[in-house]
Design an enzyme around this catalytic site. Structure first.
Site, mmCIF file in Angstrom:
data_model
loop_
_atom_site.group_PDB
_atom_site.id
_atom_site.type_symbol
_atom_site.label_atom_id
_atom_site.label_comp_id
_atom_site.label_asym_id
_atom_site.label_seq_id
_atom_site.Cartn_x
_atom_site.Cartn_y
_atom_site.Cartn_z
ATOM 1 N N LYS A 156 1.054 -0.941 -0.114
ATOM 2 C CA LYS A 156 -0.173 0.274 -0.279
ATOM 3 C C LYS A 156 0.983 1.017 0.138
ATOM 4 C CE LYS A 156 -3.904 -2.685 0.666
ATOM 5 N NZ LYS A 156 -4.623 -2.931 -0.054
ATOM 6 N N LYS A 158 -2.281 1.412 -2.443
ATOM 7 C CA LYS A 158 -2.878 0.583 -3.590
ATOM 8 C C LYS A 158 -2.135 0.441 -4.970
ATOM 9 C CE LYS A 158 -7.321 -0.213 -3.963
ATOM 10 N NZ LYS A 158 -7.821 -2.018 -3.058
ATOM 11 N N LYS A 182 1.874 -8.757 -1.637
ATOM 12 C CA LYS A 182 1.564 -9.280 -3.156
ATOM 13 C C LYS A 182 1.160 -7.353 -3.701
ATOM 14 C CE LYS A 182 -3.093 -9.836 -3.551
ATOM 15 N NZ LYS A 182 -3.624 -8.407 -3.885
ATOM 16 N N ASP A 184 -1.209 -5.106 -5.010
ATOM 17 C CA ASP A 184 -2.554 -4.656 -5.272
ATOM 18 C C ASP A 184 -3.910 -5.239 -5.997
ATOM 19 O OD1 ASP A 184 -4.281 -2.473 -2.504
ATOM 20 O OD2 ASP A 184 -5.198 -4.521 -3.869
ATOM 21 N N GLU A 185 -4.207 -5.485 -6.555
ATOM 22 C CA GLU A 185 -5.182 -6.388 -7.460
ATOM 23 C C GLU A 185 -5.644 -5.106 -8.784
ATOM 24 O OE1 GLU A 185 -6.928 -5.192 -4.652
ATOM 25 O OE2 GLU A 185 -8.418 -3.155 -4.793
ATOM 26 N N HIS A 272 -7.055 -13.734 -7.548
ATOM 27 C CA HIS A 272 -7.862 -12.077 -6.576
ATOM 28 C C HIS A 272 -9.893 -12.310 -7.274
ATOM 29 C CE1 HIS A 272 -9.017 -8.092 -4.594
ATOM 30 N NE2 HIS A 272 -8.132 -8.604 -3.970
ATOM 31 N N HIS A 305 -9.450 -15.366 -2.891
ATOM 32 C CA HIS A 305 -9.359 -14.991 -1.729
ATOM 33 C C HIS A 305 -11.212 -15.100 -1.208
ATOM 34 C CE1 HIS A 305 -7.602 -11.178 -1.728
ATOM 35 N NE2 HIS A 305 -6.432 -12.444 -2.358
ATOM 36 N N LYS A 312 -13.787 -5.808 6.282
ATOM 37 C CA LYS A 312 -14.451 -4.688 6.298
ATOM 38 C C LYS A 312 -15.142 -4.681 4.750
ATOM 39 C CE LYS A 312 -11.095 -3.323 2.427
ATOM 40 N NZ LYS A 312 -10.136 -2.218 2.022
ATOM 41 N N SER A 342 -8.411 -11.291 4.156
ATOM 42 C CA SER A 342 -8.336 -10.199 3.279
ATOM 43 C C SER A 342 -9.237 -9.623 3.769
ATOM 44 C CB SER A 342 -6.717 -10.355 2.367
ATOM 45 O OG SER A 342 -7.051 -9.039 1.872
ATOM 46 N N GLY A 343 -8.797 -8.454 3.850
ATOM 47 C CA GLY A 343 -9.798 -7.156 3.484
ATOM 48 C C GLY A 343 -10.539 -6.190 4.952
ATOM 49 N N ALA A 365 -3.185 -8.687 5.399
ATOM 50 C CA ALA A 365 -3.469 -7.053 6.698
ATOM 51 C C ALA A 365 -2.510 -5.960 5.541
ATOM 52 C CB ALA A 365 -3.248 -6.466 7.526
ATOM 53 N N GLY A 366 -3.246 -5.213 4.775
ATOM 54 C CA GLY A 366 -2.424 -4.146 3.441
ATOM 55 C C GLY A 366 -2.620 -3.286 5.458
ATOM 56 N N GLY A 367 -3.181 -2.536 4.890
ATOM 57 C CA GLY A 367 -3.301 -0.811 5.968
ATOM 58 C C GLY A 367 -3.519 -1.657 7.334
HETATM 59 C C1 CAP Z 1 -7.462 -5.589 1.336
HETATM 60 C C2 CAP Z 1 -7.389 -5.690 0.055
HETATM 61 C C3 CAP Z 1 -7.992 -6.603 -0.928
HETATM 62 C C4 CAP Z 1 -8.978 -7.317 -0.226
HETATM 63 C C5 CAP Z 1 -9.700 -7.550 -1.245
HETATM 64 C C6 CAP Z 1 -8.119 -3.976 -0.981
HETATM 65 O O1 CAP Z 1 -6.442 -4.201 1.469
HETATM 66 O O2 CAP Z 1 -6.042 -5.684 -0.544
HETATM 67 O O3 CAP Z 1 -8.054 -6.360 -2.274
HETATM 68 O O4 CAP Z 1 -8.766 -7.875 0.866
HETATM 69 O O5 CAP Z 1 -10.856 -7.889 -0.515
HETATM 70 O O6 CAP Z 1 -7.656 -3.935 -1.802
HETATM 71 O O7 CAP Z 1 -8.508 -3.926 0.375
HETATM 72 P P1 CAP Z 1 -7.133 -4.223 3.389
HETATM 73 P P2 CAP Z 1 -11.100 -9.599 -0.634
HETATM 74 O O8 CAP Z 1 -6.101 -5.248 3.922
HETATM 75 O O9 CAP Z 1 -6.184 -2.779 3.539
HETATM 76 O O10 CAP Z 1 -7.700 -3.636 3.418
HETATM 77 O O11 CAP Z 1 -10.724 -10.552 -0.303
HETATM 78 O O12 CAP Z 1 -12.490 -10.224 -0.095
HETATM 79 O O13 CAP Z 1 -11.945 -10.251 -2.034
HETATM 80 MG MG MG Z 2 -6.482 -5.237 -2.603
#
Ligand code: CAP
Ligand code: MG
Length: 414
Positions: A156, A158, A182, A184-185, A272, A305, A312, A342-343, A365-367
């Site tokens: 991060k 992103k 990883k 980010d998407e 993802h 995922h 969140k 994740s999320g 965990a990203g944030g």
């Molecule tokens: C999480 C994340 C992931 C989400 C995707 C984001 O970041 O990198 O893409 O987990 O959701 O961009 O939100 P944080 P899921 O840790 O900062 O929230 O895994 O439900 O598909």
């Molecule tokens: Mg992401």
């Protein structure tokens, strides 16, 4: 409408699971009856259309006409048994065009949700499935005798860091104690971060972190793009020694995932699911995450995922664990998939996630790492400490007395 939809309801029929693909739908009719809508869905997802046909053959009706064999008026759930000959082996696109195609747009049906499907083992086995699977990834990475959850992070912000900055974040995450880092998407290749430059810098950092820690590490470079570009990026990643590639499986499509899987790279696929909620969030209309997870495993995702339960993103504990259970259940020759939670995850939620999933989960965990008051390395250490505390059944608050990084995380995110 014009009689094209007759004779699909056979509630006395008991399908032989070796010969039929069974799809479960939830229907919300418009003005028409649930029975009419059930027939319309069965017809339009197989051999029929809105009107009777002069070209219809008895043979077609006999061999390929599906049967609506279950209708529950209260829940509006129906089950349709489709002769397996309707489905081309190893073709995810055709499966979706059949049981998740035109039927979503029919006027007669107000809302339609594809909740699940079951198929004969021969059909599942016609797909490649994960090359590594959960056990292959554990063999590749973990030297632990008793398997544990893997912990990881998403670089991060992103997008926006240049390759040198991203490599520093990755290095700090790995030496702080994480297994996996990883992209980010929505990070692929940009003026500020060309894929090949980022790949080189981060793999260099991974080598350094492995030497420093004595532990194998994972980097998931996001190769998502058109198939020919994904192929080039995957080949480059393999040539440069990556053990993993990341694919946004819904935005690229299951056929593209399967194309990459079928190259038999010596790298596992981190899948993802960005965009899934456009299909999965409305429980009355769309395609369930369980269906998408089944397709992901069939097409070859090694990690997927599935939702964090306490994060969140939406996704009930019941639904997430149902998916997790299926990904880890024997289905023909398909290897088991490593679930990713994740999320919105932080060291504070790690214990609950680990308790819910057990050991077979990648907690990311990203944030929750890079938002740590003392920076990324401390954030990674805090997540690592939360895992150690959980594995030793020690409450975080107690473990934090001797571990300042976890203590700071508790203070920030309590
Ligand atoms: C999480 C994340 C992931 C989400 C995707 C984001 O970041 O990198 O893409 O987990 O959701 O961009 O939100 P944080 P899921 O840790 O900062 O929230 O895994 O439900 O598909
Ligand atoms: Mg992401």
């Amino acid at each position: 409408m014009y009689g094209g939809y007759g004779n699909y309801i056979k509630t006395s029929f008991v399908p032989d699971k070796d010969d039929y693909l069974i799809a479960t739908f939830k229907i919300t009719p418009n003005k028409n009856s649930l029975y009419y809508c059930a027939e319309a869905v069965a017809a339009e997802s197989s051999i029929g259309t809105w009107t009777s046909l002069s070209t219809m053959q008895k043979r077609v009706l006999k061999n390929l006409q599906p049967k609506v064999f279950y209708i529950d008026k209260k829940s509006r759930i129906i089950k349709i048994a489709y002769p397996i000959e309707l489905f081309e082996p190893s073709n995810p696109a055709q499966l979706l065009s059949d049981i998740a195609g035109n039927i979503f747009g029919m006027r007669e049906v107000k809302w339609l949700a594809l909740l699940d499907f079951e198929a004969p083992l021969n059909y599942f086995n016609s797909f490649p499935g994960p090359k590594f699977g959960k056990l292959g990834i554990r063999r590749l990475i973990s030297t632990d005798k008793n398997p544990r959850p893997h912990i990881g992070t998403i670089i991060k912000p992103k997008v926006g860091l240049n390759p040198v900055e991203a490599a520093k974040v990755a290095y700090d995450s790995w030496v702080g104690g994480l297994d996996l880092v990883k992209d980010d998407e929505n990070l692929t290749s940009h003026t500020f971060s060309k894929f090949e430059d980022r790949l080189a810098k981060i793999l260099e950092a991974k080598d350094k972190a492995e030497q420093q820690t004595g532990k194998k590490k994972i980097y998931c470079p996001n190769i998502s793009a058109s198939a020919e570009i994904m192929l080039k990026r995957a080949e480059l990643a393999q040539d440069m020694g990556s053990n993993c590639i990341m694919i946004d499986i819904l935005t690229v499509g299951f056929s593209a995932v399967q194309f990459i899987r079928n190259q038999n790279f010596k790298m596992f696929i981190h899948a993802h699911r960005a965009m899934h909620a456009a299909l999965t969030k409305n429980k009355n209309h769309g395609i369930s995450m369980l269906v998408l997870a089944k397709l992901a495993r069939m097409a070859g995702a090694d990690q997927l995922h599935v939702g964090a339960i306490f994060g969140k993103m939406e996704g009930s504990k019941k639904e997430v664990l149902q998916i997790h259970k299926w990904l880890n259940s024997p289905v023909g020759n398909l290897a088991e998939v490593f679930s990713v939670a994740s999320g919105g995850v932080s060291p504070l939620t790690l214990p609950k996630i680990a308790k819910a999933f057990g050991k077979d989960v990648v907690i990311q965990a990203g944030g929750g790492v890079h938002g740590h008051p003392s920076g990324t390395r401390a954030g990674a250490a805090a997540l690592y400490q939360a895992l150690q505390a959980t594995l030793q059944n020690i409450p975080l608050e107690k473990y934090a007395l001797e571990h300042k990084e976890l203590k700071q995380a508790l203070q920030k995110w309590h």
